[in-house]
Design an enzyme around this catalytic site. Sequence first.
Site, PDB file in Angstrom:
ATOM      1  CE  LYS A  88      -4.422   0.279   2.118  1.00 31.04           C
ATOM      2  NZ  LYS A  88      -4.946   0.253   3.407  1.00 31.04           N
TER       3      LYS A  88
HETATM    4  C1  E4P Z   1      -8.553   0.347   3.590  1.00 35.29           C
HETATM    5  O1  E4P Z   1      -7.642   0.179   2.570  1.00 35.29           O
HETATM    6  C2  E4P Z   1      -8.521   1.623   4.230  1.00 35.29           C
HETATM    7  O2  E4P Z   1      -7.180   2.092   4.809  1.00 35.29           O
HETATM    8  C3  E4P Z   1      -9.783   1.844   5.151  1.00 35.29           C
HETATM    9  O3  E4P Z   1     -10.743   1.272   4.677  1.00 35.29           O
HETATM   10  C4  E4P Z   1      -9.798   3.160   5.539  1.00 35.29           C
HETATM   11  O4  E4P Z   1     -11.191   3.194   6.355  1.00 35.29           O
HETATM   12  P1  E4P Z   1     -11.485   4.363   7.299  1.00 35.29           P
HETATM   13  O5  E4P Z   1     -11.544   5.607   6.488  1.00 35.29           O
HETATM   14  O6  E4P Z   1     -12.715   3.982   8.454  1.00 35.29           O
HETATM   15  O7  E4P Z   1     -10.245   4.671   8.289  1.00 35.29           O
END
Ligand code: E4P
Length: 219
Positions: A88
């Site tokens: 990521k």
């Molecule tokens: C997934 O890849 C993201 O990091 C996650 O869905 C972020 O979610 P949030 O906005 O609830 O922290």
Amino acid sequence: MKIFVDSADLDEIKELASWGIVDGVTTNPTLVKRSGKSFKEIIEEIFTLVDGPISLEVVSEQAEDMVTEAEDLYNSVSKKYQKNVAIKIPMTPEGLKAVKILSSKGIQTNVTLVFSANQALLAAKAGASFVSPFIGRLDDIGQEGMNIIEEIVEIFYNYNIETEVIVASIRHPIHVIQSARIGADIATIPPKIIRKMSHHSLTDIGIKRFLKDWESVKK
Ligand code: E4P
């Protein structure tokens, strides 16, 4: 639509994987912190739970450092699971440079913190395997997050772009239905929302009634 679990909680991932509905996992530094485990412990086990892309996030900000961190993460995973590593990378110009380098080395990338279709387009051009538009965080600031999913899915369809769209920052089951209706490739969903998706009060009432009636059937 593929379903990823948006969590670093190994017990939750294991349980949901046993339902036969999990195609991958996404983690982020906040989710790792919330799990109470070290990143090393998580990496050691998570790949044994799900045979699909597992996103691990870098925290460096310069392209060169991101690439080094990504390669270290990739190499810390045993060879048989490396095909499932998705690094990521945050959606910044430095992130794009890192994506270009990593994709040329055959390492999958998931460009995260995407808040517009233009960002998604750039990430795809740089060679991202996945893009993660955060819809819930857009909703939180009064914008209709799902609109960018529609835009990204349309653009990627127009140009046969192979980058897969992961709908991220999902806040409730309706987000999942909307994602599937639009035709997003993947929704990454927190465990508690997957549980909500599985539940309907009429199912519970129905089971209770069947069990009660069964008690009075002559066996
Ligand atoms: C997934 O890849 C993201 O990091 C996650 O869905 C972020 O979610 P949030 O906005 O609830 O922290």
